[in-house]
Design a protein around this motif. Structure first.
Motif, mmCIF file in Angstrom:
data_model
loop_
_atom_site.group_PDB
_atom_site.id
_atom_site.type_symbol
_atom_site.label_atom_id
_atom_site.label_comp_id
_atom_site.label_asym_id
_atom_site.label_seq_id
_atom_site.Cartn_x
_atom_site.Cartn_y
_atom_site.Cartn_z
ATOM 1 N N VAL A 254 0.877 -1.168 -0.054
ATOM 2 C CA VAL A 254 -0.091 0.075 0.052
ATOM 3 C C VAL A 254 1.002 1.440 -0.067
ATOM 4 O O VAL A 254 0.603 2.240 -0.861
ATOM 5 C CB VAL A 254 -1.000 -0.074 1.399
ATOM 6 N N LYS A 255 1.735 1.068 0.574
ATOM 7 C CA LYS A 255 2.704 2.564 1.022
ATOM 8 C C LYS A 255 3.643 2.874 -0.309
ATOM 9 O O LYS A 255 3.799 3.852 -0.524
ATOM 10 C CB LYS A 255 3.758 2.226 2.156
ATOM 11 N N ARG A 259 -0.095 6.544 -2.035
ATOM 12 C CA ARG A 259 -1.501 7.339 -1.712
ATOM 13 C C ARG A 259 -1.939 6.905 -0.401
ATOM 14 O O ARG A 259 -2.530 8.184 0.014
ATOM 15 C CB ARG A 259 -2.575 6.936 -2.954
ATOM 16 N N TYR A 260 -1.886 5.901 -0.024
ATOM 17 C CA TYR A 260 -2.406 5.530 1.189
ATOM 18 C C TYR A 260 -1.150 5.201 2.226
ATOM 19 O O TYR A 260 -0.227 4.683 1.827
ATOM 20 C CB TYR A 260 -3.458 4.418 1.548
ATOM 21 N N ASP A 261 -1.369 5.081 3.593
ATOM 22 C CA ASP A 261 -0.453 4.803 4.460
ATOM 23 C C ASP A 261 -0.612 3.578 5.236
ATOM 24 O O ASP A 261 0.153 3.002 5.991
ATOM 25 C CB ASP A 261 -0.122 5.907 5.611
ATOM 26 N N SER A 262 -1.795 2.921 5.045
ATOM 27 C CA SER A 262 -2.185 1.764 5.599
ATOM 28 C C SER A 262 -3.295 0.996 4.757
ATOM 29 O O SER A 262 -3.874 1.525 4.051
ATOM 30 C CB SER A 262 -2.751 1.929 7.128
ATOM 31 N N GLU A 265 -6.906 2.475 5.327
ATOM 32 C CA GLU A 265 -6.847 3.556 4.528
ATOM 33 C C GLU A 265 -7.231 3.084 3.135
ATOM 34 O O GLU A 265 -8.140 3.825 2.458
ATOM 35 C CB GLU A 265 -5.671 4.381 4.728
ATOM 36 N N PHE A 266 -6.533 2.284 2.631
ATOM 37 C CA PHE A 266 -6.549 1.785 1.021
ATOM 38 C C PHE A 266 -7.989 1.167 1.084
ATOM 39 O O PHE A 266 -8.806 1.739 0.048
ATOM 40 C CB PHE A 266 -5.745 0.911 1.053
ATOM 41 N N GLY A 269 -10.506 4.080 0.993
ATOM 42 C CA GLY A 269 -10.463 4.635 -0.114
ATOM 43 C C GLY A 269 -11.240 4.058 -1.389
ATOM 44 O O GLY A 269 -12.005 4.616 -2.086
#
Length: 463
Positions: A254-255, A259-262, A265-266, A269
């Motif tokens: 993901v990182k 765009r997302y940190d976890s 969050e992904f 989104g």
């Protein structure tokens, strides 16, 4: 100038007649507007008197110019005198035989946009249209995102559906190679259906270094005439077999995408994007449904001339689509067992429906007094992304960004009106409501009042 105006349904006509004095003025106007075109010895260009030009070039030298100038001006004037007319296209002009006291006469006919008699467009119940995002939808999208990041790596295992084979091949029919039947290092995903039936199945189980002959039969409707229904043999050399390695959903993956940190969050989104898409789809499908119903409820007789123009527009759009692929539209239609004439005939009904729908929309906007202010247009154009999108439309289609912004705002207000004043219900709910309506007991009629004479008779009998 005498003008006789007539209007019948979707056509209006003006018969225009000019007196000799008025026609003389038109000739004089034509002389003043065009005299610079004529050369007459002894005069500078544009300075020769009218009679000298007529002597040199003929008495009717200014007739055609006078006709064009007169008709163009009079058409504008007559149409402007009838602002209630919604004129479609260009006027049709025919010349008339001049009657007594007339020097020149002609008739102008114009096609009018059809009038609309609105039916019910509020309070309509329509089948429920609703799109909700499920966990399954989110998981499916995540799997698709992971698959896009897949890597193709060599494998020693036998090829199966989903694997990619890197192949050289040569095709022959009756032992003779044919055009387009040869390639090197071609990547073919087995099970994709990219080749003719039987070819990919013939590569199941191959490994790197294999060579084999794959026998196939070209379909009877194959695009190349010389190969239709023919038996063929492809000699195939397998250079490699690749398998797709799909990454796992991890924090690192993901990182890496930035765009997302976890993972959470992904996922959030992904859900938000799917919900936005679902809401847009729901709105668009509801708009389509209510517009179809509102259009069905209205009465509108669309003139043939306007239907033809709409079909022309559709064909022009089709031409542009084909041109983008370097294909001639007539060739594509021939391949599809169709023709230009058939294309146009098949588009008549949807063309008439499109026009009726647009007229219904205009009629409702007028009936409801929907308006868009100048400030609303300015506010919309303050958004850089919106302005950029509209400028792109202007570049390709002409017009102004203000016009596009105005039309977008008006369309949104119109659709909001329809969606807010009509209801989408489950079909069983609608059926239950309709059934309840039919079961309501009929209201009792009030007893008829006795007449004065009848009351008197009853009283007498009672005595």
């Amino acid at each position: 100038m005498k003008s006789d105006f007539k209007q019948e349904k979707n056509e209006a006509s003006f018969r225009i007649a000019l007196t000799p004095e008025e026609w003389e003025a038109e000739i004089e106007n034509a002389y003043n507007r065009t005299k610079g075109r004529y050369k007459v010895a002894g005069f500078r260009p544009g300075k020769a008197p009218r009679k000298f030009i007529e002597m040199h070039y003929g008495a009717g030298v200014f007739f055609d110019a006078a006709v064009d100038l007169c008709i163009n001006r009079v058409c504008r004037e007559q149409i402007n005198n009838h602002p209630e007319l919604e004129v479609f296209g260009q006027p049709d002009v025919s010349f008339e035989k001049a009657e007594d006291g007339e020097a020149f006469a002609f008739t102008v006919k114009v096609t009018l946009y059809p009038e609309v008699k609105l039916g019910e467009y509020k309070g309509i119940k329509l089948p429920k249209i609703e799109y909700n995002v499920t966990e399954e939808d989110v998981d499916k999208r995540i799997k698709a995102e992971l698959a896009q990041s897949a890597r193709s790596v060599p494998t020693d295992k036998p090829a199966e559906n989903g694997n990619i084979t890197v192949i050289d091949y040569v095709g022959t029919v009756d032992g003779v190679e044919f055009d387009g039947g040869k390639a090197e290092n071609h990547e073919l995903k087995l099970g994709s259906g990219a080749f003719i039936p039987g070819f990919e199945d013939g590569l199941i189980g191959v490994v790197k270094g294999d060579e084999r002959d794959v026998k196939v039969k070209f379909p009877d409707d194959y695009h190349a005439e010389n190969l239709k229904g023919k038996d063929a043999v492809f000699h195939v050399k397998v250079n490699d077999v690749l398998v797709e390695e799909i990454p796992e959903l991890t924090e690192e993956w993901v990182k890496e995408r930035g765009r997302y940190d976890s993972v959470e969050e992904f996922k959030a989104g992904i859900r938000a994007a799917l919900e936005t898409s679902a809401q847009n789809r729901q709105r668009n499908d509801r708009i389509d449904a209510v517009m179809r119903k509102v259009t069905e409820n209205a009465e509108c007789d669309v003139p043939e001339a306007i239907v033809k123009a709409e079909v022309d527009r559709m064909y022009h759009e089709f031409e542009q689509q084909m041109a983008a692929y370097g294909i001639k539209p007539e060739d594509y239609l021939k391949y599809s067992n169709s023709s230009v004439a058939q294309f146009r005939e098949e588009r008549k009904e949807p063309a008439a429906r499109n026009i009726k729908m647009r007229q219904v929309m205009r009629a409702i906007i007028k009936a409801e007094g929907i308006e868009v202010s100048e400030e609303e247009v300015k506010s919309k154009l303050r958004d850089p992304s919106v302005r950029s999108e509209l400028e792109h439309a202007v570049h390709h289609n002409g017009g102004t960004v203000e016009e596009y912004a105005y039309n977008d705002l008006m369309t949104d207000k119109f659709f909001d009106l329809l969606l807010n004043n009509n209801e989408f219900v489950l079909e069983n709910e609608q059926a239950a409501e309709e059934q309840a309506e039919t079961k309501k007991p009929a209201a009792k009629k009030p007893a008829a009042k006795k007449s004065t004479a009848k009351k008197a008779e009853d009283k007498k009998d009672g005595e």
